[in-house]
Scaffold this motif. Structure first.
Motif, PDB file in Angstrom:
ATOM      1  N   THR A   3       0.830  -1.212   0.000  1.00 60.40           N
ATOM      2  CA  THR A   3       0.000   0.000   0.000  1.00 60.40           C
ATOM      3  C   THR A   3       0.866   1.264   0.000  1.00 60.40           C
ATOM      4  O   THR A   3       1.966   1.277   0.547  1.00 60.40           O
ATOM      5  CB  THR A   3      -0.893   0.038   1.250  1.00 60.40           C
ATOM      6  OG1 THR A   3      -0.061  -0.183   2.387  1.00 60.40           O
ATOM      7  CG2 THR A   3      -1.978  -1.011   1.201  1.00 60.40           C
ATOM      8  N   TYR A   5       0.657   5.844   0.193  1.00 65.48           N
ATOM      9  CA  TYR A   5      -0.061   7.102   0.363  1.00 65.48           C
ATOM     10  C   TYR A   5       0.770   8.168  -0.337  1.00 65.48           C
ATOM     11  O   TYR A   5       1.993   8.177  -0.214  1.00 65.48           O
ATOM     12  CB  TYR A   5      -0.188   7.417   1.851  1.00 65.48           C
ATOM     13  CG  TYR A   5      -0.680   8.821   2.135  1.00 65.48           C
ATOM     14  CD1 TYR A   5      -2.036   9.122   2.104  1.00 65.48           C
ATOM     15  CD2 TYR A   5       0.220   9.852   2.424  1.00 65.48           C
ATOM     16  CE1 TYR A   5      -2.482  10.407   2.350  1.00 65.48           C
ATOM     17  CE2 TYR A   5      -0.222  11.139   2.665  1.00 65.48           C
ATOM     18  CZ  TYR A   5      -1.574  11.407   2.628  1.00 65.48           C
ATOM     19  OH  TYR A   5      -2.021  12.680   2.867  1.00 65.48           O
ATOM     20  N   GLU A   7       0.902  12.433  -1.089  1.00 66.76           N
ATOM     21  CA  GLU A   7       0.361  13.791  -0.975  1.00 66.76           C
ATOM     22  C   GLU A   7       1.158  14.708  -1.903  1.00 66.76           C
ATOM     23  O   GLU A   7       2.379  14.636  -1.959  1.00 66.76           O
ATOM     24  CB  GLU A   7       0.471  14.298   0.477  1.00 66.76           C
ATOM     25  CG  GLU A   7      -0.133  15.680   0.642  1.00 66.76           C
ATOM     26  CD  GLU A   7      -0.168  16.160   2.094  1.00 66.76           C
ATOM     27  OE1 GLU A   7       0.222  15.403   3.002  1.00 66.76           O
ATOM     28  OE2 GLU A   7      -0.562  17.322   2.297  1.00 66.76           O
ATOM     29  N   GLN A  32      -3.395   2.307  -3.602  1.00 65.45           N
ATOM     30  CA  GLN A  32      -3.369   3.635  -2.989  1.00 65.45           C
ATOM     31  C   GLN A  32      -4.338   3.699  -1.808  1.00 65.45           C
ATOM     32  O   GLN A  32      -5.468   3.230  -1.910  1.00 65.45           O
ATOM     33  CB  GLN A  32      -3.752   4.696  -4.027  1.00 65.45           C
ATOM     34  CG  GLN A  32      -3.571   6.115  -3.527  1.00 65.45           C
ATOM     35  CD  GLN A  32      -3.685   7.151  -4.645  1.00 65.45           C
ATOM     36  OE1 GLN A  32      -4.205   6.851  -5.718  1.00 65.45           O
ATOM     37  NE2 GLN A  32      -3.194   8.347  -4.390  1.00 65.45           N
ATOM     38  N   ASP A  34      -5.882   6.318   1.610  1.00 67.68           N
ATOM     39  CA  ASP A  34      -6.158   7.732   1.891  1.00 67.68           C
ATOM     40  C   ASP A  34      -5.440   8.293   3.108  1.00 67.68           C
ATOM     41  O   ASP A  34      -5.454   9.495   3.339  1.00 67.68           O
ATOM     42  CB  ASP A  34      -7.669   7.942   2.097  1.00 67.68           C
ATOM     43  CG  ASP A  34      -8.437   7.664   0.819  1.00 67.68           C
ATOM     44  OD1 ASP A  34      -7.816   7.771  -0.255  1.00 67.68           O
ATOM     45  OD2 ASP A  34      -9.633   7.334   0.898  1.00 67.68           O
ATOM     46  N   GLU A  35      -4.885   7.425   3.935  1.00 64.69           N
ATOM     47  CA  GLU A  35      -4.248   7.870   5.181  1.00 64.69           C
ATOM     48  C   GLU A  35      -2.819   7.363   5.246  1.00 64.69           C
ATOM     49  O   GLU A  35      -2.577   6.177   4.997  1.00 64.69           O
ATOM     50  CB  GLU A  35      -5.008   7.284   6.387  1.00 64.69           C
ATOM     51  CG  GLU A  35      -6.366   7.887   6.638  1.00 64.69           C
ATOM     52  CD  GLU A  35      -6.263   9.337   7.071  1.00 64.69           C
ATOM     53  OE1 GLU A  35      -5.262   9.688   7.761  1.00 64.69           O
ATOM     54  OE2 GLU A  35      -7.146  10.128   6.701  1.00 64.69           O
ATOM     55  N   PRO A  36      -1.865   8.236   5.639  1.00 68.13           N
ATOM     56  CA  PRO A  36      -0.485   7.756   5.761  1.00 68.13           C
ATOM     57  C   PRO A  36      -0.378   6.586   6.743  1.00 68.13           C
ATOM     58  O   PRO A  36       0.418   5.668   6.537  1.00 68.13           O
ATOM     59  CB  PRO A  36       0.303   8.969   6.272  1.00 68.13           C
ATOM     60  CG  PRO A  36      -0.650  10.088   6.419  1.00 68.13           C
ATOM     61  CD  PRO A  36      -1.983   9.677   5.908  1.00 68.13           C
ATOM     62  N   ALA A  39      -0.599   3.162   5.253  1.00 65.43           N
ATOM     63  CA  ALA A  39       0.282   2.854   4.123  1.00 65.43           C
ATOM     64  C   ALA A  39       1.627   2.297   4.566  1.00 65.43           C
ATOM     65  O   ALA A  39       2.150   2.672   5.610  1.00 65.43           O
ATOM     66  CB  ALA A  39       0.502   4.114   3.292  1.00 65.43           C
ATOM     67  N   VAL A  42       5.017   5.875   2.155  1.00 61.75           N
ATOM     68  CA  VAL A  42       4.440   7.222   2.230  1.00 61.75           C
ATOM     69  C   VAL A  42       5.280   8.158   1.371  1.00 61.75           C
ATOM     70  O   VAL A  42       6.493   8.255   1.550  1.00 61.75           O
ATOM     71  CB  VAL A  42       4.401   7.732   3.690  1.00 61.75           C
ATOM     72  CG1 VAL A  42       3.905   9.167   3.749  1.00 61.75           C
ATOM     73  CG2 VAL A  42       3.518   6.823   4.542  1.00 61.75           C
TER      74      VAL A  42
END
Ligand code: SAH
Ligand code: SF4
Ligand code: F3S
Length: 436
Positions: A3, A5, A7, A32, A34-36, A39, A42
């Motif tokens: 996984t 993440y 930004e 992918q 939605d939250e670090p 994951a 990162v």
């Protein structure tokens, strides 16, 4: 399942790079999230254009460390990654991957090294001829697609980090740009936004040898594409044939973003912008004479080193003369490696803020006046969304204005559709209307 993440900070070039990076990761078996916290990997795709942008990333890294980010793989991409390079490992020892945009072609390979247990990997070379292209790009918007035509920058504006963070100019061949444009149309996209730090410095490296206006023309002829935008244009390379192309083809949006930075010749010269106020204004005149009613927008920097009150007044006079549809304005921020950082940054923050407020108030008054002139007109919008709070649809005009509108309940509208809207009210930043 592995996984990640991601930004993204900064400009549209960064946003589009992220879409390509996401595609590459998904192609390598990553999912992918939605939250670090959720994951294993990162990533921050960073921006360094002003000090504030750079600080945001280091703030994120500190936060990440406090909240127990250890154990995860963490990577910095983009402009801060390129600018700071290996120094990032000293400042944030828990970072594992540092990769600038000119090395994204090596991103997959760096990922494999990390998966095989490498603790620190870098992609920081700038001496590339390549552009970063991948058929795997995961675009965020189903209707409007970014399409890179040129990467890097060969100018040397004295305040700007981009030539150091994105490397030399590299144009894609017109064949590959047009192939991607046709594929996008086949996938259902109706709007294409051509991207580059200086889109109009485009030079086709293939035998076809198209210039920017010719490429624009060809993209505007791709069946199924209803709108073509482009950003950003540099005034020095902005030629009349671009306006002629817009005049001749309504698919090419009647909006030009032409950053002026300053209205003073002496400031422009210290900025190394390579044009004079008069040369800039000549380009504005071409646009004002166009039959297409072209919206002109710009960027302004206030408080550049040595900017006198008289020089600042010339910027204000230029804003009055052009009457921009909208503007991004910034306080000068000294940046590493640039020529201006060695100049005497004599203006204090209070004075820079004062000048910024004056510019922004002037521009606000212009927008209030110009937007009000549109009341009663009919505009075609592409529907971008629906605002549940105001119960209005969000539309975008060819000139890139936001035009929110109401529609009768039985009207079956969808995001991505094109509709005509009657403008009924106006504000400084947007218009309001009714479905026509
Ligand atoms: N390639 C584009 C600009 C990219 S950066 C061009 O040449 O126009 C976007 C904007 O950020 C610039 O137009 C400029 O107004 C602003 N900017 C860049 N460096 C800056 C700095 N050091 N301080 C303040 N603003 C800056
Ligand atoms: Fe920066 Fe100037 Fe290049 Fe634009 S043209 S990216 S402002 S150096
Ligand atoms: Fe920022 Fe790099 Fe774009 S510095 S504005 S992300 S080119």
């Amino acid at each position: 399942m592995k996984t990640f993440y991601l930004e993204t900070f900064g400009c549209q070039m960064n946003a589009h790079d992220s879409e390509k990076v996401v595609g590459t990761l998904v192609g390598q078996g990553y999912e992918q999230v939605d939250e670090p916290a959720a994951a294993e990997l990162v990533l921050y795709n960073t921006c360094s254009i002003r000090d504030k942008a750079e600080q945001k990333v280091f703030h994120r890294l500190q936060q990440f460390k406090r909240e127990g980010g250890r154990g995860k793989v963490i990577g910095l991409l983009g402009c801060v990654a390129q600018q700071e390079g290996e120094k990032i490992f000293e400042r944030a020892p828990f970072v594992n991957l540092v990769c600038g945009s000119a090395s994204y072609n090596r991103f997959s390979e760096l990922l494999v090294q990390i998966e095989n247990g490498a603790r620190r990997v870098t992609g920081l070379s700038l001496d590339t001829q390549d552009t970063f292209e991948t058929p795997l790009t995961r675009r965020d918007n189903p209707n409007r697609a970014f399409l890179t035509i040129i990467e890097g920058c060969d100018k040397a504006c004295s305040y700007c980090v981009v030539p150091f963070t994105r490397g030399p100019e590299r144009s894609r061949t017109s064949q590959s740009v047009l192939r991607e444009a046709r594929e996008l149309a086949d996938m259902g996209y109706t709007e294409i936004q051509l991207l580059g730090q200086n889109v109009n410095s485009y030079r086709d490296p293939s035998a076809a040898g198209l210039n920017f206006a010719q490429l624009l023309n060809k993209v505007g002829q791709v069946p199924g594409i209803r709108r073509v935008r482009f950003t950003t244009s540099h005034p020095r390379d902005f030629t009349k044939d671009i306006i002629d192309a817009i005049d001749e083809n309504p698919v090419l949006c009647n909006h030009v973003h032409l950053p002026v930075q300053s209205g003073s010749n002496s400031t422009l010269s210290r900025m190394q912008r390579l044009y004079t106020r008069d040369e800039y204004l000549r380009r504005i005149e071409w646009m004002k004479k166009s039959s297409r009613n072209i919206a002109i927008t710009t960027d302004i920097i206030v408080g550049f080193p040595g900017e006198t009150e008289a020089e600042f007044a010339e910027t204000l006079a230029l804003i009055d003369e052009v009457e921009y549809e909208s503007m991004f304005s910034f306080k000068y921020s000294p940046r590493p490696n640039t020529a201006a950082v060695k100049m005497d940054d004599s203006l204090d923050e209070t004075e820079k803020s004062r000048r910024l407020t004056i510019v922004q108030e002037k521009q606000r008054a212009i927008q209030i006046r110009r937007n009000a002139e549109l009341i009663g007109s009919r505009e075609e919008v592409m529907i971008e969304g629906f605002n549940k709070n105001t119960l209005q649809w969000i539309g975008r005009t060819s000139q890139h204005r936001t035009l929110n509108f109401t529609a009768l309940e039985d009207a079956s509208l969808k995001v991505g559709e094109y509709r005509h809207v009657l403008v009924t009210r106006s504000g400084p930043n947007s218009l309001v209307g009714e479905l026509a």
